[in-house]
Design a protein around this motif. Sequence first.
Motif, PDB file in Angstrom:
ATOM      1  N   GLU A  37       0.800  -1.218   0.000  1.00  0.00           N
ATOM      2  CA  GLU A  37       0.000   0.000   0.000  1.00  0.00           C
ATOM      3  C   GLU A  37       0.839   1.277   0.000  1.00  0.00           C
ATOM      4  O   GLU A  37       0.374   2.320  -0.449  1.00  0.00           O
ATOM      5  N   ASP A  38       2.053   1.225   0.525  1.00  0.00           N
ATOM      6  CA  ASP A  38       2.873   2.427   0.667  1.00  0.00           C
ATOM      7  C   ASP A  38       3.373   2.895  -0.696  1.00  0.00           C
ATOM      8  O   ASP A  38       4.064   2.139  -1.407  1.00  0.00           O
ATOM      9  N   PRO A  39       3.070   4.137  -1.111  1.00  0.00           N
ATOM     10  CA  PRO A  39       3.473   4.601  -2.443  1.00  0.00           C
ATOM     11  C   PRO A  39       4.976   4.542  -2.683  1.00  0.00           C
ATOM     12  O   PRO A  39       5.411   4.217  -3.794  1.00  0.00           O
ATOM     13  N   ALA A  40       5.790   4.844  -1.681  1.00  0.00           N
ATOM     14  CA  ALA A  40       7.239   4.805  -1.873  1.00  0.00           C
ATOM     15  C   ALA A  40       7.720   3.385  -2.148  1.00  0.00           C
ATOM     16  O   ALA A  40       8.599   3.157  -2.989  1.00  0.00           O
ATOM     17  N   THR A  41       7.135   2.415  -1.451  1.00  0.00           N
ATOM     18  CA  THR A  41       7.513   1.021  -1.678  1.00  0.00           C
ATOM     19  C   THR A  41       7.039   0.556  -3.046  1.00  0.00           C
ATOM     20  O   THR A  41       7.756  -0.158  -3.758  1.00  0.00           O
ATOM     21  N   VAL A  42       5.833   0.954  -3.428  1.00  0.00           N
ATOM     22  CA  VAL A  42       5.323   0.610  -4.757  1.00  0.00           C
ATOM     23  C   VAL A  42       6.256   1.159  -5.830  1.00  0.00           C
ATOM     24  O   VAL A  42       6.627   0.458  -6.785  1.00  0.00           O
ATOM     25  N   ARG A  43       6.662   2.404  -5.660  1.00  0.00           N
ATOM     26  CA  ARG A  43       7.546   3.028  -6.644  1.00  0.00           C
ATOM     27  C   ARG A  43       8.882   2.285  -6.726  1.00  0.00           C
ATOM     28  O   ARG A  43       9.422   2.053  -7.811  1.00  0.00           O
ATOM     29  N   ALA A  44       9.401   1.889  -5.568  1.00  0.00           N
ATOM     30  CA  ALA A  44      10.680   1.165  -5.540  1.00  0.00           C
ATOM     31  C   ALA A  44      10.562  -0.192  -6.220  1.00  0.00           C
ATOM     32  O   ALA A  44      11.470  -0.626  -6.928  1.00  0.00           O
ATOM     33  N   ILE A  45       9.444  -0.864  -6.033  1.00  0.00           N
ATOM     34  CA  ILE A  45       9.236  -2.170  -6.676  1.00  0.00           C
ATOM     35  C   ILE A  45       9.154  -2.016  -8.187  1.00  0.00           C
ATOM     36  O   ILE A  45       9.791  -2.765  -8.944  1.00  0.00           O
ATOM     37  N   LEU A  46       8.393  -1.035  -8.649  1.00  0.00           N
ATOM     38  CA  LEU A  46       8.228  -0.838 -10.081  1.00  0.00           C
ATOM     39  C   LEU A  46       9.531  -0.388 -10.751  1.00  0.00           C
ATOM     40  O   LEU A  46       9.713  -0.590 -11.955  1.00  0.00           O
ATOM     41  N   LEU A 299      13.382  -4.054   0.992  1.00  0.00           N
ATOM     42  CA  LEU A 299      13.129  -2.665   0.635  1.00  0.00           C
ATOM     43  C   LEU A 299      12.625  -1.945   1.874  1.00  0.00           C
ATOM     44  O   LEU A 299      11.529  -2.238   2.363  1.00  0.00           O
ATOM     45  N   GLY A 300      13.417  -1.049   2.406  1.00  0.00           N
ATOM     46  CA  GLY A 300      13.033  -0.386   3.642  1.00  0.00           C
ATOM     47  C   GLY A 300      12.888  -1.389   4.758  1.00  0.00           C
ATOM     48  O   GLY A 300      13.815  -2.156   5.044  1.00  0.00           O
ATOM     49  N   ASP A 301      11.711  -1.429   5.363  1.00  0.00           N
ATOM     50  CA  ASP A 301      11.480  -2.379   6.465  1.00  0.00           C
ATOM     51  C   ASP A 301      10.732  -3.619   6.012  1.00  0.00           C
ATOM     52  O   ASP A 301      10.255  -4.398   6.841  1.00  0.00           O
ATOM     53  N   GLN A 302      10.620  -3.830   4.689  1.00  0.00           N
ATOM     54  CA  GLN A 302       9.875  -4.982   4.190  1.00  0.00           C
ATOM     55  C   GLN A 302      10.808  -5.987   3.524  1.00  0.00           C
ATOM     56  O   GLN A 302      11.680  -5.621   2.723  1.00  0.00           O
ATOM     57  N   GLU A 303      10.589  -7.262   3.863  1.00  0.00           N
ATOM     58  CA  GLU A 303      11.349  -8.364   3.279  1.00  0.00           C
ATOM     59  C   GLU A 303      10.488  -9.068   2.232  1.00  0.00           C
ATOM     60  O   GLU A 303       9.306  -9.316   2.451  1.00  0.00           O
ATOM     61  N   PHE A 304      11.095  -9.406   1.105  1.00  0.00           N
ATOM     62  CA  PHE A 304      10.408 -10.131   0.052  1.00  0.00           C
ATOM     63  C   PHE A 304      11.185 -11.394  -0.274  1.00  0.00           C
ATOM     64  O   PHE A 304      12.424 -11.386  -0.295  1.00  0.00           O
ATOM     65  N   GLN A 305      10.447 -12.478  -0.513  1.00  0.00           N
ATOM     66  CA  GLN A 305      11.051 -13.749  -0.880  1.00  0.00           C
ATOM     67  C   GLN A 305      10.716 -14.080  -2.317  1.00  0.00           C
ATOM     68  O   GLN A 305       9.660 -13.670  -2.837  1.00  0.00           O
ATOM     69  N   ALA A 306      11.594 -14.814  -2.973  1.00  0.00           N
ATOM     70  CA  ALA A 306      11.329 -15.231  -4.349  1.00  0.00           C
ATOM     71  C   ALA A 306       9.997 -15.965  -4.417  1.00  0.00           C
ATOM     72  O   ALA A 306       9.721 -16.853  -3.610  1.00  0.00           O
ATOM     73  N   GLY A 307       9.165 -15.586  -5.367  1.00  0.00           N
ATOM     74  CA  GLY A 307       7.856 -16.205  -5.534  1.00  0.00           C
ATOM     75  C   GLY A 307       6.723 -15.435  -4.897  1.00  0.00           C
ATOM     76  O   GLY A 307       5.547 -15.764  -5.139  1.00  0.00           O
ATOM     77  N   ASP A 308       7.024 -14.417  -4.091  1.00  0.00           N
ATOM     78  CA  ASP A 308       5.957 -13.603  -3.492  1.00  0.00           C
ATOM     79  C   ASP A 308       5.164 -12.915  -4.605  1.00  0.00           C
ATOM     80  O   ASP A 308       5.747 -12.216  -5.451  1.00  0.00           O
ATOM     81  N   GLU A 309       3.848 -13.110  -4.616  1.00  0.00           N
ATOM     82  CA  GLU A 309       2.994 -12.420  -5.574  1.00  0.00           C
ATOM     83  C   GLU A 309       2.409 -11.184  -4.911  1.00  0.00           C
ATOM     84  O   GLU A 309       1.835 -11.260  -3.819  1.00  0.00           O
ATOM     85  N   LEU A 310       2.552 -10.047  -5.578  1.00  0.00           N
ATOM     86  CA  LEU A 310       2.235  -8.759  -4.973  1.00  0.00           C
ATOM     87  C   LEU A 310       1.117  -8.052  -5.725  1.00  0.00           C
ATOM     88  O   LEU A 310       1.041  -8.126  -6.961  1.00  0.00           O
TER      89      LEU A 310
END
Length: 392
Positions: A37-46, A299-310
């Motif tokens: 939901e966080d716009p900064a995190t969304v921007r970083a992912i994209l 990314l920031g305070d969030q951890e992502f694992q391979a295969g995570d669908e977002l």
Amino acid sequence: MNCPYAATASALDQAPLAGDLPAAYPAAINRRYRSIEDPATVRAILARPEHFSPANALATAVPLAPAALRILSRVKFALPEVLASASGPEHLAVRRITAGFFSPAKVRAQREQVRARVREICAGLDTRLRRGEVLDLGTELAAVVPVEIMARMTGFPVPPRSSLKAWSQDSLELFWGWPDEPRQLELARSAAQYYAWLDGAVHEAVQRDDENLCVQLHRAGIGERQLRSLAYFLGIAGQETTSMLISTALHAGLRDHRWSALAHRDTGMAAARQLVGEVLSRASSVPTWRRIATSAIRLGDQEFQAGDELVLRLSGGELGTAADASLAFGHGIHRCLGAGLARMEAELVLAETARLLPTLVADPKAVRFGYSLSFQAPDAVFCRYPNESRHP
């Protein structure tokens, strides 16, 4: 984590925009996807396609039943990665060619075409409104202009509008909705019909001697199988999402008591730009988009694992909250190529319709807000003339 929608489609300027929305996606969606939901995190992912792939962008939101898959397989249905779901050098090559058809100069060149078409449509609507008819601007106006403009700009094959509307809406539900098995079978038959039509239409398009988009991509080495995938997606995204944006803007303008400002000769375009910007930030036709993590990353305070669908929130926070519109068309190498065109069409259709039909009011018929994993819009924009404006 859940993928929450707001409980209601919140107001633009504190007035109701649409009917209630569910508080959350179905359980199957919540189990499969992680909401960002966080716009900064969304921007970083994209901005990191090497870590967050668009490969699931055109996948069905829920698994299809074997019987539905068999229906699709009979027409060899396939959507190979080509633009929205692709990355790497081939994606950039396709994007570069496609972007040429949506340059700022080519978008500006369509302004008078949009105005002229709206004038023509509104002249017919005025006659019917004066007879006391209640009309749906979503069907009569928003569904018409984007299809014609897209066909003119790209030369891509377009089926009859009634067929395209049914096929594209069914495909939106099949790929981004959560239909049960009986409904999946109906939608799969529709998608198969659309794909079969594209099979012949794309082949014919690449044989033409003009410079349409199919010809240019084919000349660059893009095969017909990939062109069908691109045509399938553009046939939906290129017109349906813009139709949804226009419908939402028209609905908001009528329901939120903004029509007189939109109709004013001096303030109309400025009012339209402001309202479309608000719609994009609070009730965009594409409020979310999908990615899949290809490797472990923080990314920031969030951890992502391979295969995570977002599921990425593009409109900034929960639906209806105040936000900027900078993510409404995505970000990075997959930002929507038609962003400028969509905004231009929505602003012009809104301002011109209000100017030409200044006494228009919203009809009190109930309007539902149709939605799926990544798309939303009011299912109709009912309007009428006040009693004193009607003529027998």
